[in-house]
Every structure is written in structure tokens, then in C-alpha cells.
Design a protein around this motif. Structure first.
Motif, short mmCIF file in Angstrom:
data_model
loop_
_atom_site.label_atom_id
_atom_site.label_comp_id
_atom_site.label_asym_id
_atom_site.label_seq_id
_atom_site.Cartn_x
_atom_site.Cartn_y
_atom_site.Cartn_z
N SER A 83 -5.84 -9.12 -0.30
CA SER A 83 -6.35 -7.78 -0.62
C SER A 83 -5.17 -6.82 -0.78
O SER A 83 -4.07 -7.07 -0.28
CB SER A 83 -7.28 -7.29 0.50
N LYS A 84 -5.43 -5.72 -1.46
CA LYS A 84 -4.38 -4.70 -1.63
C LYS A 84 -3.91 -4.18 -0.27
O LYS A 84 -2.72 -3.96 -0.06
CB LYS A 84 -4.89 -3.53 -2.48
N LYS A 85 -4.86 -4.01 0.63
CA LYS A 85 -4.52 -3.52 1.97
C LYS A 85 -3.55 -4.49 2.66
O LYS A 85 -2.54 -4.05 3.23
CB LYS A 85 -5.79 -3.38 2.81
N THR A 86 -3.82 -5.78 2.59
CA THR A 86 -2.96 -6.77 3.22
C THR A 86 -1.58 -6.78 2.56
O THR A 86 -0.56 -6.82 3.25
CB THR A 86 -3.60 -8.17 3.15
N ARG A 87 -1.56 -6.74 1.24
CA ARG A 87 -0.26 -6.71 0.53
C ARG A 87 0.54 -5.47 0.90
O ARG A 87 1.75 -5.54 1.07
CB ARG A 87 -0.47 -6.79 -0.98
N MET A 88 -0.15 -4.33 1.04
CA MET A 88 0.55 -3.10 1.43
C MET A 88 1.07 -3.19 2.86
O MET A 88 2.17 -2.72 3.15
CB MET A 88 -0.36 -1.89 1.26
N LEU A 89 0.30 -3.80 3.76
CA LEU A 89 0.76 -3.96 5.14
C LEU A 89 2.00 -4.87 5.19
O LEU A 89 2.94 -4.60 5.94
CB LEU A 89 -0.35 -4.53 6.02
#
Length: 158
Positions: A75-81
């Protein structure tokens, strides 16, 4: 993958495989520049830890630029983290390099090392490449799972 609210169970075997790989590749192989000076009678320095952090980060950046199969599935959230973790580790390492020989240099380098190793562990889990239960390659290079002249493609010799 952790994407779309679905969480898979991480097995003990997978964690053991990740730690075994990390011990061999990331600590023993990759960390030689950190511990080898100790063998030579020198002390660990902030610049050796900081450059270690940058060396461990390099494959992550390549995974982002030339996506491994797991990367687009996150997910975008995981990639950003992951990106935030990498950025924090890089900032700490660069700060340690700039402060080399001054106050806080070893603290910054050590924190960068902790961050990069934590990010490495989570990327190892997210990649799913360390799941021991998955067969490495269930297909033969030519002809599928069961090699037979009938399953080979092409005209052959006539």
C-alpha cells in the motif's frame, strides 16, 4: 502482503530465516567495515557506522526505483513508512558523518544503524522472499514441472 487490510501470519520459521540471512549477509558480510577495525586494534567510529547505514540503504533505493515484485503490491501507506524509515536512517547517518569526531557523532550513527536494521527486517518480511514453506522453483527451466519431450515447445530437429 500487508496490503488492503489483509494480514498474513508471520511464522517462526520465516523469522528464523530472516535472522539467519541478516546475520550472514547484513551483519557478518556487510558489517565487516564496522567490526574489522576492532580486529586491527582500532575502535568503532561514527564514520564506519554511518557508511554502513548508507550501504544497507542502497539496495532499498534500488528496490524502489526498479521495483521488485513485492514493492508495487504494498500500500502507499506502507511504502511511505518504509521511505520515512529510510530517510530517518539516512539523515542520522549523514549527521554522524558531518559530526565525526564531535559530540553526538556515535549516538547519531548508532541510531541510524538501529533504524536501518529495523527497516531491513520489515522489508524482509514484506517481501515474502523468506517464507521457507514456499518452494524455490517448482518448474523446470524447460518443459514445466514434469520434464517430457511432449511438453517441450518448438519444432525440434527434423
Amino acid at each position: 502482503m500487508e496490503d488492503k487490510g489483509k494480514r498474513r501470519e508471520i511464522t517462526r520459521s520465516e523469522i528464523e530465516t530472516i535472522f539467519s540471512t541478516g546475520f550472514i549477509a547484513v551483519l557478518i558480510g556487510g558489517g565487516a567495515g564496522v567490526y574489522f577495525p576492532l580486529v586491527m586494534g582500532k575502535t568503532i567510529s561514527a564514520d564506519s557506522l554511518a557508511t554502513y547505514v548508507l550501504a544497507v540503504l542502497a539496495p532499498f533505493w534500488i528496490d524502489m526505483l526498479l521495483p521488485e515484485p513485492y514493492w508495487p503490491k504494498l500500500s502507499k501507506k506502507t511504502r511511505m513508512l518504509v521511505g520515512v524509515g529510510c530517510a530517518i536512517a539516512a539523515v542520522l547517518a549523514m549527521s554522524a558523518l558531518l559530526r565525526d569526531g564531535k559530540a553526538w557523532d556515535m549516538t547519531l550513527a548508532a541510531l541510524g544503524t538501529v533504524f536501518v536494521l529495523v527497516v531491513w527486517f520489515f522489508l524482509a518480511v514484506l517481501s515474502e522472499r523468506y517464507i521457507p514453506e514456499l518452494p524455490m522453483n517448482s518448474k523446470a527451466p524447460l518443459g514445466g514441472e514434469k520434464i517430457s519431450p511432449d511438453t517441450l515447445e518448438g519444432g525440434g530437429l527434423k
